[in-house]
Design a protein around this motif. Sequence first.
Motif, PDB file in Angstrom:
ATOM      1  N   LYS A  56       1.057  -1.130   0.048  1.00 33.69           N
ATOM      2  CA  LYS A  56       0.105  -0.189   0.309  1.00 33.69           C
ATOM      3  C   LYS A  56       1.010   1.256   0.068  1.00 33.69           C
ATOM      4  O   LYS A  56       0.310   2.306  -0.565  1.00 33.69           O
ATOM      5  CB  LYS A  56      -1.336  -0.269   0.937  1.00 33.69           C
ATOM      6  N   ARG A  57       2.167   1.352   0.732  1.00 35.39           N
ATOM      7  CA  ARG A  57       3.307   2.371   0.567  1.00 35.39           C
ATOM      8  C   ARG A  57       3.373   2.505  -0.296  1.00 35.39           C
ATOM      9  O   ARG A  57       5.402   3.009  -0.214  1.00 35.39           O
ATOM     10  CB  ARG A  57       3.686   1.940   1.766  1.00 35.39           C
ATOM     11  N   ALA A  58       3.993   1.576  -1.660  1.00 33.70           N
ATOM     12  CA  ALA A  58       5.006   1.718  -2.453  1.00 33.70           C
ATOM     13  C   ALA A  58       5.261   2.388  -3.017  1.00 33.70           C
ATOM     14  O   ALA A  58       6.591   3.090  -3.808  1.00 33.70           O
ATOM     15  CB  ALA A  58       4.079   0.374  -3.588  1.00 33.70           C
ATOM     16  N   ASN A  59       4.172   3.608  -3.095  1.00 34.69           N
ATOM     17  CA  ASN A  59       4.817   5.467  -3.946  1.00 34.69           C
ATOM     18  C   ASN A  59       5.518   5.968  -2.775  1.00 34.69           C
ATOM     19  O   ASN A  59       5.706   7.440  -3.208  1.00 34.69           O
ATOM     20  CB  ASN A  59       3.579   6.301  -3.980  1.00 34.69           C
ATOM     21  N   TRP A  73      14.229  -1.516  -3.635  1.00 35.09           N
ATOM     22  CA  TRP A  73      13.682  -1.033  -5.010  1.00 35.09           C
ATOM     23  C   TRP A  73      13.850  -2.306  -5.746  1.00 35.09           C
ATOM     24  O   TRP A  73      13.907  -1.942  -7.013  1.00 35.09           O
ATOM     25  CB  TRP A  73      14.634   0.380  -5.160  1.00 35.09           C
ATOM     26  N   ASP A  74      13.856  -3.083  -5.077  1.00 37.81           N
ATOM     27  CA  ASP A  74      12.738  -4.457  -6.110  1.00 37.81           C
ATOM     28  C   ASP A  74      13.100  -5.759  -4.765  1.00 37.81           C
ATOM     29  O   ASP A  74      13.198  -5.404  -3.593  1.00 37.81           O
ATOM     30  CB  ASP A  74      14.659  -4.925  -7.051  1.00 37.81           C
ATOM     31  N   GLY A  78       5.944  -4.790  -7.885  1.00 32.41           N
ATOM     32  CA  GLY A  78       5.116  -4.510  -8.915  1.00 32.41           C
ATOM     33  C   GLY A  78       3.732  -4.443  -8.835  1.00 32.41           C
ATOM     34  O   GLY A  78       2.619  -4.272  -9.937  1.00 32.41           O
ATOM     35  N   ARG A  79       3.764  -3.147  -8.263  1.00 33.48           N
ATOM     36  CA  ARG A  79       2.811  -1.687  -8.695  1.00 33.48           C
ATOM     37  C   ARG A  79       2.742  -1.157 -10.377  1.00 33.48           C
ATOM     38  O   ARG A  79       2.886  -0.403 -10.809  1.00 33.48           O
ATOM     39  CB  ARG A  79       2.340  -0.826  -7.858  1.00 33.48           C
ATOM     40  N   VAL A 107       7.725  -1.237  -9.982  1.00 33.74           N
ATOM     41  CA  VAL A 107       8.790  -1.384  -8.991  1.00 33.74           C
ATOM     42  C   VAL A 107       9.145  -2.806  -8.462  1.00 33.74           C
ATOM     43  O   VAL A 107       7.852  -3.127  -8.127  1.00 33.74           O
ATOM     44  CB  VAL A 107       9.183  -0.640  -7.948  1.00 33.74           C
ATOM     45  N   GLY A 108       9.732  -3.810  -9.063  1.00 31.87           N
ATOM     46  CA  GLY A 108       9.678  -5.610  -8.882  1.00 31.87           C
ATOM     47  C   GLY A 108       8.193  -5.838  -9.511  1.00 31.87           C
ATOM     48  O   GLY A 108       7.738  -5.125 -10.201  1.00 31.87           O
ATOM     49  N   LYS A 109       8.179  -7.558  -8.867  1.00 29.18           N
ATOM     50  CA  LYS A 109       7.071  -8.201  -9.401  1.00 29.18           C
ATOM     51  C   LYS A 109       6.062  -8.319  -8.607  1.00 29.18           C
ATOM     52  O   LYS A 109       6.385  -8.329  -7.662  1.00 29.18           O
ATOM     53  CB  LYS A 109       7.070  -8.545 -10.427  1.00 29.18           C
TER      54      LYS A 109
END
Length: 1015
Positions: A589-592, A608-609, A661-662, A672-674
């Motif tokens: 939820k806090r990916a940003n 970052w991944d 992955g967002r 960022v990521g999957k």
Amino acid sequence: MDSNKKYWKGLEELNRTREFVEKNKNEFPEPIPIEDVLSGGGLLGKTPRRDFLKAVGFGVGAVTLAACQKVPVHKSIPYLIKPEEVTPGVANYYSSTYDGHAILVKTREGRPIKVEGNPNDLLSKGGLSAQAQASVLDLYDVTRVQNPMKGGASSDWKDVDAFVTNELAAIKAGGKKIRLVSSTVTSPSTVAVIADFIAQYPNAKHINYDAVSYTGIIQANQNSFGKAVLPHYRFDKADVIVSFGADFLSSWISPTEFTTQYVQNRNNKSLQSKKMSRHIQFETGMSLTGTNADVRIPLKPSEEGVALVNLYNAIAGTTLPGSKTLADKGTNSAILIAANELKAAKGKALVVAGSNDVATQVLVNAINSALGSYGTTIDLDNYSHQYAGNDAEFVDFVGELKKGEVDAVFFLNANPIYDYYNTKELADALAKVRLRVSFSDHNDETTSVCNVIAPNHHYLESWGDDSVIEGYYTVLQPTINPVYNTRQAEQSLLVWANAPVKEYYTYVRNNWDKNLLAKGGLSGQKGWETLLQTGFVKVADKPAGSYAFAKDLNAVASTILAQSGQLAATGDKKFELHVYQSRAMQDGKRANNPWLQELPDPVSKVTWDNFAAMSFTDMKKAGFTQGDVITLDANGYQIALPILLQPGQAEGTISVALGYGRTMAGPVGNGVGKNAFPFLKLSNGTLQSVGVISISATGDNIELAQTQTHHSYEGRNVIRETTLKDYLKDPYHNSGHVEGHKEYTSLWDEYQRPAYNWVMAIDLNACTGCGACVVACSAENNVPVVGRDEVRRRREMHWIRIDRYYSYNEEKGEIITEEHEINKLQSLNNVSVVHQPMLCQHCDHAPCETVCPVLATVHSSEGLNHMAYNRCVGTRYCANNCPFKVRRFNWFNYWNDSRFENYIQNEHTNLVLNPDVTTRFRGVMEKCSMCIQRIQAGKLKAKMEKRSLKDGDVKVACQQTCPANAIIFGNVNDPESEVAKALKSERTYYVLEELNVKPGVGYQVKVRNRTELEA
């Protein structure tokens, strides 16, 4: 002391690979890019006009106006003081709540800039998580939804209210269903609002949905004791803790609270009493909790259920149907050892499991019941209100959507289009719904399928309350007026339900006056004001009930055995999949939030991944190297992730973090990521991992942004640890204690510090490596975010880092080189881990000071190493001469360079900056200042109050946030100060003391409660 141990940060350091040696041989592996500077991209380049407008334009003005609007004093009262108005240069503190923990919010000139733990909080005693520390940055995120939206276009509240009200009236008349989907609601006032909404629309129903589910524990308690609750676990009351995959120090249920509990039986105070809890961890991937365990045993997911059956048999003396011997003899021996120790600690023992399987959790209940844990280490009466979601209920909801029975859906703090395991099925079913409303304050994945967005306030703009534990109530109050045209979700529901009271502040106040104030012995306006100042009320705990387990376990054991067979991977390129939550991203939820994205993972040190973690043995067999990208295929879903070599990973398994992955998180988090959520499936009514996964190589290789080997001590001893048995036998000899600093011949002059001598003590036995201090330091000291590419170039800017060291006993293994056989890698699958916070040591004989040609770094009369930024010309001689590698060089003007605007630079971000700390510019060195601004503020306050400075008046940011209380700062000249007492511990040592730089930071030796065999 374990002098025969070898400590290393990564395989490249252990093997002394050519690339590692070359990078660390040269202090500065990348020269200053003079050509870029002179070509116009640097100092000679013009400042873009938009960058200037960002600093002084309307965007900043909008937030500033929100900060300056006067909030009625009867609604918002600062902690401890009640100022008439904002005083420039003077901070105000407001009590509030975050995830049920009482907090204090620091504001300057009306704008929140820092979140602190409330020292009176009953759950974490003032400690906070990295997520809580980073939450203030979300307030100033310009990608928030700034106005209500209808049909994909910006609208106004009057139009949205009329549309939604008319739609609800028509749906109510038509008899179709209305569903409110939210993450678990723990706020008493929000629960009351939802009840009023349902009363107005009887065809409505509230569905709790959590991205990471704990349905298995709740249903197991219903089956075992007739009480469908999530227990309140008490790790502070346990002498022996055995965990099966429960990462309770990082992500499991309430990690900040559990950390505070856990260290109470393992810190300096406990050891001085010659007591220490015993912790045994069985798990698949190396977790933060596993790194802190006294004994850690790698275990496949398919073996976990069988191991629990064997543990129950050893404790209860039975033979259940699922009994069988595991392949690894060491694991079988560990289970027997754990059983004996648990029985010996009956009444003070605790067994927990991270599984979401009901049968597994029922068996755990049976074990804890046999150990007498209920009423002592497990509380079913004063239970947790967290994670009340029901997986089967949400699946039924999706079925209702597919049948066309639902005409209105509201999403509150829930993003199932991202984190549900079958998002396509859900999105297709939602297309049939007439009214789809999201309360999200961001345009996330779920808002993209909604026709109305009613953006919610940020919590720092909101009124409310919380109660995560039965009987403990915290209050939420705004610290700033709404920055954008948002509205609290509860108020929207009140308006749409045509409730008598539509203002949510009034609703909360009425609810407290009627139901909650009296529970804390308060009443009336004075009681309300007292509540806003203290931040919480606590009701007396309910007496412990009697919970006897009487369920037949034969069927339970048979179910577990069957499931274990389904989880076992057989065949070529088949692995058992382990999904988990990372410490920073949690459920995504806090990916940003860039502070969280750049926070190194406590174990892998990757930023970052996310990645696919594999054991050394499996990688050698498959011929992979770190960074090789593989495709993971299961459940009809595929993702490609780089491989990480992870010591301690169970053979035959792969671990992947959720929360990445967002696609609609914002410019920071997008791509960022999957996304690993589709690797979950519904099994026996609960969401669990798919179990078996297939892999294949893509031929690509990606360099992970990994910080673990960016700083090397070239094999010098910086970690000291011992066992509890050796420590108790001879505390001084077995901990490497030195009374003060050793005396060496020196060319330095010695100076007296009669007033203050600021020093720090760090207890390695208390530090769990969680990283909260890293984010707290960034927030307090305006530390910039640099992004993935710059981290890859070894340019991260954190003033405090947490070094993670793997170790194994050299008598049991050899240093690994490429020529060794696969069987020689076994020692690396059973490593132990030590975490060590590392910051500027503020040396009395600081080597950085002697080499600075412009006296930019100097020593103070109070024992601190200062930086004069305006003097620094960026020679980097100081970084070269620092043995601890804690100095940072500003390669760019991070706060005013458009290349970094996705990370920390936008129209509003500057408003989160601490005005008491200078933002550094390009070409300047920086490092930990021991929060000199806080020291000066403490002195000033004492002077104004006409008294001397007391111990505890000054707390540095890393110390204040640490939920383990592992960091102590103060004046060592005061013999009664906490830091003076801590440094007198027989466990105290100084890193690289043989260099005679006389560090100002003393560490307490790591002690593990191990037997000779385990050591």
